[in-house]
Design a protein around this motif. Structure first.
Motif, mmCIF file in Angstrom:
data_model
loop_
_atom_site.group_PDB
_atom_site.id
_atom_site.type_symbol
_atom_site.label_atom_id
_atom_site.label_comp_id
_atom_site.label_asym_id
_atom_site.label_seq_id
_atom_site.Cartn_x
_atom_site.Cartn_y
_atom_site.Cartn_z
ATOM 1 N N SER A 82 55.260 37.705 27.523
ATOM 2 C CA SER A 82 55.245 38.476 28.728
ATOM 3 C C SER A 82 54.128 37.787 29.616
ATOM 4 C CB SER A 82 54.433 39.736 28.195
ATOM 5 O OG SER A 82 53.194 39.571 27.751
ATOM 6 N N VAL A 83 54.513 37.969 30.660
ATOM 7 C CA VAL A 83 53.588 37.419 31.897
ATOM 8 C C VAL A 83 53.060 38.745 32.852
ATOM 9 C CG1 VAL A 83 53.478 36.044 33.924
ATOM 10 C CG2 VAL A 83 54.493 35.211 31.851
ATOM 11 N N THR A 84 51.698 38.671 33.031
ATOM 12 C CA THR A 84 51.220 39.919 33.916
ATOM 13 C C THR A 84 50.980 39.123 35.599
ATOM 14 O OG1 THR A 84 50.565 41.081 32.296
ATOM 15 C CG2 THR A 84 49.272 41.524 34.434
ATOM 16 N N THR A 85 51.527 39.874 36.439
ATOM 17 C CA THR A 85 51.353 39.282 37.696
ATOM 18 C C THR A 85 50.381 40.549 38.496
ATOM 19 O OG1 THR A 85 53.209 38.216 37.986
ATOM 20 C CG2 THR A 85 51.997 38.487 39.906
ATOM 21 N N VAL A 86 49.304 39.846 39.092
ATOM 22 C CA VAL A 86 48.297 40.779 39.736
ATOM 23 C C VAL A 86 48.630 41.017 41.254
ATOM 24 C CG1 VAL A 86 45.702 40.928 40.527
ATOM 25 C CG2 VAL A 86 46.440 40.279 38.208
ATOM 26 N N ASP A 87 48.670 42.173 41.810
ATOM 27 C CA ASP A 87 48.812 42.416 43.141
ATOM 28 C C ASP A 87 47.506 43.083 43.818
ATOM 29 O OD1 ASP A 87 49.306 43.588 45.680
ATOM 30 O OD2 ASP A 87 51.329 43.971 45.121
ATOM 31 N N LEU A 88 46.701 42.060 44.199
ATOM 32 C CA LEU A 88 45.358 42.324 44.646
ATOM 33 C C LEU A 88 45.405 43.412 45.576
ATOM 34 C CD1 LEU A 88 42.431 41.795 44.192
ATOM 35 C CD2 LEU A 88 42.480 40.012 45.782
ATOM 36 N N ALA A 89 46.194 43.651 46.716
ATOM 37 C CA ALA A 89 46.081 44.372 47.841
ATOM 38 C C ALA A 89 46.812 45.795 47.271
ATOM 39 C CB ALA A 89 47.246 43.967 48.740
ATOM 40 N N GLN A 90 47.355 45.776 46.192
ATOM 41 C CA GLN A 90 47.943 47.207 45.670
ATOM 42 C C GLN A 90 46.969 47.724 44.684
ATOM 43 O OE1 GLN A 90 50.322 49.117 47.019
ATOM 44 N NE2 GLN A 90 50.424 47.530 48.621
ATOM 45 N N ASN A 91 46.195 46.672 44.059
ATOM 46 C CA ASN A 91 45.308 46.865 43.011
ATOM 47 C C ASN A 91 45.939 47.331 41.600
ATOM 48 O OD1 ASN A 91 42.560 47.189 42.015
ATOM 49 N ND2 ASN A 91 42.381 49.185 42.343
#
Length: 752
Positions: A82-91
């Motif tokens: 599994s890989v988690t991607t962060v969307d900083l703008a969408q929090n």
């Protein structure tokens, strides 16, 4: 707080000399058969060297793809992760599941970022995959056929449909069943094939009634009514067994008022294992009447062939017992065990239970082995166990046989390992494992099989084992392009003497574009636990590279109480929180100032969280050497911290009783009692949902600082617990902390 990364060891299935000489050709063979990106590491290194690099930023850290769970197919050919991607703008954080051939080739998606996607696992015959997804009916188990020849997964079907959702699934070896955990109301009818849906409906209706109620009050009749960041409520975690083909589900702990497994900081998982014939399940549970003061988790076994069978306790230690695992031949059951009741930081031993003789043996008893067993796994021959043990800021890898008379230590690969799987390539043993370092986030790598011989006698003589080092090739390449752009420093280690003569270890990270002819200010980081340690590993919460990136030298000390230096060293902090550890920290910083001429001792700021926050509060009243301080989630008043925490066993062990049975100890080590000496500007940080160290500790500290006229600021998070996890909250945390340090230290990298 109190989490250490786990590592790996690979078995010596062949004589060491044979492995030593054959290994290079085997690795070369693997690379040449399609591990294209690994084979190109040399050219990639050249590209990296040629590129202009920039200092690490918070935005860079949030752009990194975060490796999660990994699974290796039993045939040793495929990796699921599994890989988690962060969307900083969408929090937000989006999980994805991937498949990749271990021998090489590009990865491809197993899922497309559905809510809750996690826990990929192969069946024992490598012909099916399971994972958790929230795409339909909440988090449920999904299964798909898998073609091991091509890596293609068939159409997924949902296996579970339980209203309380699913966590921690695990295949049975025969592939007919899956065990999982779910939190249910123990007084509802037990969920089972013959209940007509009454149990599931009861839980569903109770959840809805609570959610719809205008009254949110709760009544408590016992302790541990809240834990870490949530209130416990009336539900308890139970183990469930579901038929992989029909979806028929039954509660394995019907009516049980205890959590199975109990809460653990050892990471995710069911705390359980199937026997290799799939007829028995071993699991962990704490049956003590007051769990708030007990660490006595025990190992139980359950006959799965008899629905009326009751669990049978097989462990005998008064301390904690964790992570049961059956040997491949079914003869043994191994687990990690602690000897002392009520002490969560006692040494984690590796014990072996003979299922026929019903005897328990400590496998490391004869080796003077005094560090913790962090993680272990069986070798397929059922005669050897691989385990990991943190040691002096690293995590070397060991192998012990089931007779407990032979201990080996592997070749050293710097960094922190976890999620280890053993495979065979062309008949030779390899390890697929996760590796991270202070200058690189986690990736999956292919480890070699080189192990040191003669190590057992070295341990018996108390000698330090010397090992060779190697660089395992990468399998995954989640952040290659980003890392190629970053100026990240290696961690340096130094040693100095404590007041009692004990050798202590410290670490240093230099800033980007380092110039030895300049003077740099210092960020002095203090770790939590207190039974934790700094080491060569990556963190998204307290990242040494990010602290150094804006022109600071980062200094870290492993003081008395730190892990990786023997149990006696760990125990030294019990009842001495502000004593030897404080002296160690000051002497370690003295040493760094004296031996690294680029350190500007007049511009230093100390920062810490959890126990590190406590030590910052203690420093406030006992030295003025720092220009500023940052106290995150720290204990200020030992007595009130006891009254508001949930894991009472921790405070009562560390302070040798309660405030009414040993008030002098609580009084002695309370930072509040030195408030008249507070002078250093201090940033206070605390989260409302922190139930380990209640927010009132931070509020008391801030009130005291304000009333005594000390320059101070408080950063309060209404939606965070002991750790700051939400992306935009994390950005605010780093920005506020770094701005505070700059305000009082500033002027980075000045000429001598």
């Amino acid at each position: 707080m109190r989490i250490r990364p786990n590592m790996f060891l690979i078995s010596s299935l062949l004589p060491i000399p044979a492995l030593f000489w054959l290994l290079p050709s085997v690795i070369h063979g693997v690379r040449s058969t399609g591990m294209t990106r690994t084979a190109g590491l040399g050219s990639l290194t050249d590209v990296i060297a040629a590129q202009a690099k920039h200092p690490f930023t918070f935005e860079d850290m949030m752009a990194m793809k975060r490796l999660g769970e990994t699974a290796v197919s039993p045939d040793g050919k495929w990796l699921a992760y599994s890989v988690t991607t962060v969307d900083l703008a969408q929090n937000t954080k989006r999980p994805e599941l991937w498949l990749q051939a271990i021998a090489g080739g590009e990865p491809f998606r197993l899922s497309t970022g559905q809510p809750g996607d996690s826990d990929p696992q192969f069946s024992a015959d490598s012909k099916r995959l399971l994972w958790i997804s929230g795409r339909e009916g909440g988090k449920q188990v999904w299964v798909a056929d898998f073609d091991a020849a091509t890596g293609a997964a068939g159409k997924a079907r949902r296996v579970t449909a339980i209203a309380t959702e699913v966590d921690n699934p695990k295949w049975s070896p025969d592939g007919k069943s899956i065990v999982f955990t779910s939190s249910v109301y123990p007084d509802c009818p037990a969920i089972g094939p013959a209940d007509g849906g009454a149990g599931d409906n009861c839980n569903k209706e109770r959840d809805k009634a609570f959610a719809d109620s205008k009254v949110k009050a709760q009544i408590f009749t016992q302790l541990l009514y809240r834990h870490w960041d949530h209130y416990s409520g009336e539900k308890r975690s139970h183990l469930f067994l579901v038929a992989a083909d029909t979806g028929a589900t039954r509660d394995l702990n019907p009516g049980d008022p205890h959590d199975v497994p109990p809460f653990s900081l050892e990471g995710p998982g069911c705390g359980c294992d199937f026997s290799r014939d799939s007829k028995e399940l071993a699991f962990t549970e704490n049956l003590d009447p007051e769990p708030a003061i007990s660490t006595n988790t025990d190992i139980f076994t359950l006959d799965l062939t008899n629905p009326a069978a009751k669990p049978a306790k097989v462990s005998t230690s008064p301390g904690g017992d964790f992570n049961p695992a059956y040997s491949p031949d079914g003869k043994y059951l191994a687990w990690r065990s602690q000897a002392r009741a009520g002490y969560e930081s006692d040494r984690f031993r590796l014990v072996l239970y003979d299922r026929e003789k019903k005897t328990i043996k400590d496998l490391l008893e004869d080796f003077n082995f005094d560090n913790w067993v962090d993680e272990f796994s069986w070798v397929d021959d059922s005669q050897h166990i691989l385990f990991v043990s943190s040691d002096k800021g690293e995590a070397p890898i060991f192998e012990v046989n089931v007779t407990g008379d032979d201990l080996k230590r592997s070749a050293k690969a710097a960094g922190a390992w976890s999620s280890v799987h053993m495979i065979l390539i062309k008949g030779f043993p390899y390890i697929v494992g996760t590796l991270m370092r202070v200058d690189r986030p986690a990736e999956v790598v292919l480890g070699n099989a080189l192990a040191m011989d003669d190590s057992a006698r070295m341990f018996q003589r108390g000698m330090e084992v010397k090992t060779t080092s190697y660089e395992p090739p990468l399998i995954t390449h989640l952040n290659d392009e980003l890392l190629a752009q970053l100026d990240l420093s290696k961690m340096e280690s130094f040693w100095f003497s404590a007041k009692d003569g004990t050798k202590l270890q410290g670490f240093l990270v230099k800033p980007p574009n380092f110039d030895p002819n300049k003077k740099y200010p210092v960020k002095f980081l203090i770790h939590g636990g207190p039974q934790g340690a700094w080491g060569d590993d990556w963190s998204y919460r307290w990242n040494a590279e990010l602290f150094a990136a804006d022109g600071y030298v980062v200094v870290m000390i492993n003081f008395h109480g730190s892990t990786g230096y023997g149990q006696k060293f760990i125990d030294a902090i019990n009842g001495d929180w502000g004593g030897a550890p404080f002296e160690d920290l000051m002497k370690g910083l003295d040493y760094a100032e004296q031996h690294y001429p680029f350190i500007d001792k007049n511009r230093e700021c100390a920062l810490g969280a959890s126990y590190g926050g406590y030590m910052i509060n203690w420093i406030l009243g006992h030295t003025d050497r720092f220009k500023c301080l940052v106290s995150h989630d720290g204990m200020f008043n030992a007595e009130s911290a006891w009254g508001t925490t949930e894991e009472l066993w921790f405070n009562e062990w560390e302070f040798k009783g309660t405030p009414y049975t040993n008030p002098k100890m609580y009084e002695k080590w309370s930072p509040r009692n030195s408030a008249k000496n507070f002078k250093t500007p201090t940033l206070v940080i605390h989260g409302q949902l922190d139930y380990r160290l209640d927010v009132s500790e931070g509020l008391q500290l801030f009130t005291t600082l304000q009333r005594t006229g000390v320059p101070s600021k408080m950063l309060y998070f209404p939606d965070e617990g002991h750790w700051v996890l939400k992306p935009q909250n994390s950005r605010l945390w780093y920005r506020t902390v770094n701005d505070w340090v700059d305000q009082w230290v500033g002027d980075k990298g000045t000429k001598k």
